[in-house]
Design an enzyme around this catalytic site. Structure first.
Site, PDB file in Angstrom:
ATOM      1  N   THR A   1       0.813  -1.225   0.000  1.00 57.90           N
ATOM      2  CA  THR A   1       0.000   0.000   0.000  1.00 57.90           C
ATOM      3  C   THR A   1       0.848   1.278   0.000  1.00 57.90           C
ATOM      4  O   THR A   1       0.302   2.368  -0.118  1.00 57.90           O
ATOM      5  CB  THR A   1      -0.925   0.050   1.236  1.00 57.90           C
ATOM      6  OG1 THR A   1      -0.106   0.007   2.412  1.00 57.90           O
ATOM      7  CG2 THR A   1      -1.916  -1.091   1.262  1.00 57.90           C
TER       8      THR A   1
ATOM      9  N   GLY B   1      19.408   1.474   4.120  1.00 56.94           N
ATOM     10  CA  GLY B   1      19.557   2.585   5.062  1.00 56.94           C
ATOM     11  C   GLY B   1      18.315   3.463   4.932  1.00 56.94           C
ATOM     12  O   GLY B   1      17.225   2.949   4.639  1.00 56.94           O
TER      13      GLY B   1
ATOM     14  N   ASP C   1      -4.078  -8.309   7.988  1.00 53.72           N
ATOM     15  CA  ASP C   1      -3.078  -7.818   8.936  1.00 53.72           C
ATOM     16  C   ASP C   1      -2.098  -8.965   9.188  1.00 53.72           C
ATOM     17  O   ASP C   1      -2.515 -10.027   9.676  1.00 53.72           O
ATOM     18  CB  ASP C   1      -3.816  -7.415  10.230  1.00 53.72           C
ATOM     19  CG  ASP C   1      -2.892  -6.768  11.255  1.00 53.72           C
ATOM     20  OD1 ASP C   1      -1.703  -7.141  11.305  1.00 53.72           O
ATOM     21  OD2 ASP C   1      -3.371  -5.907  12.013  1.00 53.72           O
ATOM     22  N   VAL C   2      -0.832  -8.762   8.877  1.00 52.71           N
ATOM     23  CA  VAL C   2       0.137  -9.869   9.006  1.00 52.71           C
ATOM     24  C   VAL C   2       0.284 -10.359  10.446  1.00 52.71           C
ATOM     25  O   VAL C   2       0.802 -11.448  10.684  1.00 52.71           O
ATOM     26  CB  VAL C   2       1.545  -9.517   8.453  1.00 52.71           C
ATOM     27  CG1 VAL C   2       1.516  -9.304   6.948  1.00 52.71           C
ATOM     28  CG2 VAL C   2       2.169  -8.331   9.161  1.00 52.71           C
TER      29      VAL C   2
ATOM     30  N   PHE D   1       7.563   5.513   6.362  1.00 56.55           N
ATOM     31  CA  PHE D   1       8.160   4.831   7.511  1.00 56.55           C
ATOM     32  C   PHE D   1       8.287   5.731   8.751  1.00 56.55           C
ATOM     33  O   PHE D   1       7.876   5.346   9.859  1.00 56.55           O
ATOM     34  CB  PHE D   1       9.537   4.285   7.085  1.00 56.55           C
ATOM     35  CG  PHE D   1      10.317   3.630   8.185  1.00 56.55           C
ATOM     36  CD1 PHE D   1      10.134   2.294   8.498  1.00 56.55           C
ATOM     37  CD2 PHE D   1      11.264   4.348   8.916  1.00 56.55           C
ATOM     38  CE1 PHE D   1      10.853   1.684   9.522  1.00 56.55           C
ATOM     39  CE2 PHE D   1      11.991   3.755   9.931  1.00 56.55           C
ATOM     40  CZ  PHE D   1      11.784   2.419  10.232  1.00 56.55           C
TER      41      PHE D   1
ATOM     42  N   TYR E   1      13.180  -2.064  17.528  1.00 57.63           N
ATOM     43  CA  TYR E   1      13.118  -2.117  16.058  1.00 57.63           C
ATOM     44  C   TYR E   1      14.381  -2.808  15.522  1.00 57.63           C
ATOM     45  O   TYR E   1      14.298  -3.695  14.668  1.00 57.63           O
ATOM     46  CB  TYR E   1      12.965  -0.720  15.457  1.00 57.63           C
ATOM     47  CG  TYR E   1      12.965  -0.746  13.936  1.00 57.63           C
ATOM     48  CD1 TYR E   1      11.927  -1.349  13.240  1.00 57.63           C
ATOM     49  CD2 TYR E   1      14.025  -0.212  13.208  1.00 57.63           C
ATOM     50  CE1 TYR E   1      11.933  -1.412  11.844  1.00 57.63           C
ATOM     51  CE2 TYR E   1      14.046  -0.263  11.817  1.00 57.63           C
ATOM     52  CZ  TYR E   1      12.991  -0.870  11.143  1.00 57.63           C
ATOM     53  OH  TYR E   1      13.002  -0.936   9.756  1.00 57.63           O
TER      54      TYR E   1
ATOM     55  N   THR F   1       9.979   7.236   2.835  1.00 59.84           N
ATOM     56  CA  THR F   1       8.660   6.636   2.581  1.00 59.84           C
ATOM     57  C   THR F   1       7.736   7.125   3.709  1.00 59.84           C
ATOM     58  O   THR F   1       8.043   8.104   4.376  1.00 59.84           O
ATOM     59  CB  THR F   1       8.750   5.097   2.644  1.00 59.84           C
ATOM     60  OG1 THR F   1       9.177   4.740   3.967  1.00 59.84           O
ATOM     61  CG2 THR F   1       9.730   4.532   1.615  1.00 59.84           C
TER      62      THR F   1
ATOM     63  N   VAL G   1      15.333   5.410   3.767  1.00 59.94           N
ATOM     64  CA  VAL G   1      14.508   5.521   2.557  1.00 59.94           C
ATOM     65  C   VAL G   1      13.336   6.438   2.896  1.00 59.94           C
ATOM     66  O   VAL G   1      12.633   6.210   3.887  1.00 59.94           O
ATOM     67  CB  VAL G   1      13.936   4.152   2.122  1.00 59.94           C
ATOM     68  CG1 VAL G   1      13.327   4.250   0.730  1.00 59.94           C
ATOM     69  CG2 VAL G   1      14.988   3.038   2.183  1.00 59.94           C
TER      70      VAL G   1
HETATM   71  P1  NDP Z   1       5.921   2.324   4.638  1.00 57.09           P
HETATM   72  O1  NDP Z   1       5.378   2.747   5.945  1.00 57.09           O
HETATM   73  O2  NDP Z   1       5.830   3.267   3.500  1.00 57.09           O
HETATM   74  O3  NDP Z   1       5.262   0.929   4.205  1.00 57.09           O
HETATM   75  C1  NDP Z   1       5.064  -0.108   5.120  1.00 57.09           C
HETATM   76  C2  NDP Z   1       4.116  -1.141   4.548  1.00 57.09           C
HETATM   77  O4  NDP Z   1       3.955  -2.194   5.520  1.00 57.09           O
HETATM   78  C3  NDP Z   1       2.740  -0.578   4.254  1.00 57.09           C
HETATM   79  O5  NDP Z   1       2.289  -1.028   3.000  1.00 57.09           O
HETATM   80  C4  NDP Z   1       1.873  -1.156   5.361  1.00 57.09           C
HETATM   81  O6  NDP Z   1       0.556  -1.425   4.878  1.00 57.09           O
HETATM   82  C5  NDP Z   1       2.589  -2.487   5.653  1.00 57.09           C
HETATM   83  N1  NDP Z   1       2.247  -2.962   6.997  1.00 57.09           N
HETATM   84  C6  NDP Z   1       2.617  -2.427   8.186  1.00 57.09           C
HETATM   85  N2  NDP Z   1       2.050  -3.097   9.202  1.00 57.09           N
HETATM   86  C7  NDP Z   1       1.295  -4.085   8.628  1.00 57.09           C
HETATM   87  C8  NDP Z   1       0.460  -5.096   9.151  1.00 57.09           C
HETATM   88  N3  NDP Z   1       0.276  -5.255  10.465  1.00 57.09           N
HETATM   89  N4  NDP Z   1      -0.164  -5.930   8.284  1.00 57.09           N
HETATM   90  C9  NDP Z   1       0.013  -5.797   6.960  1.00 57.09           C
HETATM   91  N5  NDP Z   1       0.804  -4.867   6.397  1.00 57.09           N
HETATM   92  C10 NDP Z   1       1.428  -4.001   7.223  1.00 57.09           C
HETATM   93  O7  NDP Z   1       7.444   1.927   4.905  1.00 57.09           O
HETATM   94  P2  NDP Z   1       8.605   1.357   3.952  1.00 57.09           P
HETATM   95  O8  NDP Z   1       8.130   1.139   2.576  1.00 57.09           O
HETATM   96  O9  NDP Z   1       9.789   2.199   4.167  1.00 57.09           O
HETATM   97  O10 NDP Z   1       8.878  -0.034   4.670  1.00 57.09           O
HETATM   98  C11 NDP Z   1       8.884  -1.287   4.017  1.00 57.09           C
HETATM   99  C12 NDP Z   1       9.870  -2.194   4.719  1.00 57.09           C
HETATM  100  O11 NDP Z   1      11.187  -1.692   4.576  1.00 57.09           O
HETATM  101  C13 NDP Z   1       9.622  -2.355   6.212  1.00 57.09           C
HETATM  102  O12 NDP Z   1       9.827  -3.711   6.565  1.00 57.09           O
HETATM  103  C14 NDP Z   1      10.688  -1.468   6.833  1.00 57.09           C
HETATM  104  O13 NDP Z   1      11.042  -1.896   8.145  1.00 57.09           O
HETATM  105  C15 NDP Z   1      11.823  -1.660   5.852  1.00 57.09           C
HETATM  106  N6  NDP Z   1      12.841  -0.629   5.849  1.00 57.09           N
HETATM  107  C16 NDP Z   1      12.514   0.691   5.668  1.00 57.09           C
HETATM  108  C17 NDP Z   1      13.497   1.654   5.660  1.00 57.09           C
HETATM  109  C18 NDP Z   1      13.206   3.110   5.544  1.00 57.09           C
HETATM  110  O14 NDP Z   1      14.087   3.936   5.882  1.00 57.09           O
HETATM  111  N7  NDP Z   1      12.046   3.511   5.061  1.00 57.09           N
HETATM  112  C19 NDP Z   1      14.909   1.282   5.799  1.00 57.09           C
HETATM  113  C20 NDP Z   1      15.143  -0.124   6.014  1.00 57.09           C
HETATM  114  C21 NDP Z   1      14.136  -1.024   6.004  1.00 57.09           C
HETATM  115  P3  NDP Z   1      -0.803  -1.093   5.667  1.00 57.09           P
HETATM  116  O15 NDP Z   1      -0.510   0.014   6.639  1.00 57.09           O
HETATM  117  O16 NDP Z   1      -1.769  -0.711   4.582  1.00 57.09           O
HETATM  118  O17 NDP Z   1      -1.163  -2.386   6.316  1.00 57.09           O
HETATM  119  C1  8X3 Z   2      14.815   1.874   8.703  1.00 59.25           C
HETATM  120  C2  8X3 Z   2      16.124   2.557   8.751  1.00 59.25           C
HETATM  121  O1  8X3 Z   2      17.871   3.564  10.307  1.00 59.25           O
HETATM  122  O2  8X3 Z   2      15.587   4.374  10.511  1.00 59.25           O
HETATM  123  O3  8X3 Z   2      14.965   0.508   8.895  1.00 59.25           O
HETATM  124  O4  8X3 Z   2      16.171   2.205  11.304  1.00 59.25           O
HETATM  125  S1  8X3 Z   2      16.443   3.187  10.287  1.00 59.25           S
END
Ligand code: NDP
Ligand code: 8X3
Length: 252
Positions: A11, A184, A60-61, A190, A153, A188, A186
């Site tokens: 999403t 690192g 929901d995972v 997040f 985390y 988004t 990104v």
């Molecule tokens: P976003 O918040 O943009 O996306 C996270 C996604 O995870 C959403 O689609 C959300 O969907 C889904 N999600 C979260 N909780 C649930 C749940 N309980 N059930 C189902 N789906 C879930 O973050 P990112 O794209 O950045 O993150 C993607 C991955 O990359 C994550 O695992 C994150 O830890 C990892 N990551 C991110 C980094 C960053 O700096 N952004 C760096 C390193 C790793 P919905 O809310 O619709 O359920």
């Molecule tokens: C997301 C990157 O450094 O914010 O995994 O934890 S950080």
């Protein structure tokens, strides 16, 4: 026949970028996440643009039975999954361990570790039956190095790192590839999720340097997935040029 990719967390952010890239590469897609409206909108967009077939499976995972029933209820043709991208994940809070919030800890552990395991068990069983498949696990630099206040985390992402290695060993006899991708910073949703909707605080995370964008990680995943059959990328750590390690960023 088109290959199939199942993307969790499609999403937003990295998952959504993967959906675009894999659709462009003629994959059919199973898109999952909780926000069904976003999944349906994305499915419609990708179907119109790339004529790709898409199944939306909203769950929901963290909810084990929900994960199992939603995935097992998919029609048989969708169970020929070539690529599983275990991307759904999140961070909640940034506090020293003694001030940590129990609910935030549970959410991170339940989503990033248990959720990933629930999805992986169902889909890896399909892959074993099919005798093919590639699992890509989204770890993080946070799973490689601990940073101040990152505690839980970081621990969940260290668990993903361990599970990535464990899956590779267990699935080896079945010819299934397993790759870990560890980004690192990104830009988004997040950080907005981490800070519970505080957009100002989230924005500051990416101030003064150029972070990665979701498409950078989607392209990295595509690189790993598109190697020849005899090549597996075990893992890749992908950083913004301005970020040397989890906590060291050159900000202007
Ligand atoms: P976003 O918040 O943009 O996306 C996270 C996604 O995870 C959403 O689609 C959300 O969907 C889904 N999600 C979260 N909780 C649930 C749940 N309980 N059930 C189902 N789906 C879930 O973050 P990112 O794209 O950045 O993150 C993607 C991955 O990359 C994550 O695992 C994150 O830890 C990892 N990551 C991110 C980094 C960053 O700096 N952004 C760096 C390193 C790793 P919905 O809310 O619709 O359920
Ligand atoms: C997301 C990157 O450094 O914010 O995994 O934890 S950080």
């Amino acid at each position: 026949m088109s290959k199939i990719a199942l993307i969790t967390g499609a999403t937003s952010g990295i998952g959504e970028a993967c959906a675009h890239l894999f659709a462009r590469e003629h994959y059919n897609l199973i898109l999952t996440g909780r926000r069904t409206d976003r999944l349906e909108k994305l499915a419609k967009k990708l179907n119109t643009k790339y004529n790709t077939e898409i199944a939306v499976s909203s769950f929901d995972v963290r909810e084990r039975e929900e994960v199992i029933s939603n995935l097992e209820d998919l029609p048989a043709k969708w169970k020929k999954v070539n690529v599983l991208i275990n991307n759904a994940g999140l961070s909640q809070g940034l506090d020293p361990i003694q001030n940590g919030n129990y609910d935030d800890w549970d959410t991170m552990i339940d989503t990033n570790i248990k959720g990933l395991l629930y999805v992986s068990k169902v889909v890896s069983n399909w892959m074993v039956t099919n005798k093919f498949g590639h699992i890509v696990n989204l770890g993080s630099i946070a799973g490689k190095e601990v940073y101040p206040n990152g505690n839980v985390y970081c621990a969940t992402k260290a668990a993903v790192d361990a599970l990535n290695k464990a899956m590779r060993i267990d699935l080896l006899p079945h010819g299934i590839k397993v790759t870990g991708v560890h980004p690192g910073a990104v830009d988004t949703e997040f950080s907005e999720v981490r800070f519970k909707g505080d957009k100002e605080r989230a924005k500051k995370v990416y101030d003064g340097f150029e972070p990665l964008v979701a498409a950078d990680i989607a392209e990295t995943i595509w690189f790993a997935v598109s190697r020849p059959a005899h090549v597996n990328i075990n893992e890749l750590v992908v950083m913004p040029t301005a970020q040397a390690s989890a906590a060291i960023i050159a900000r202007k």
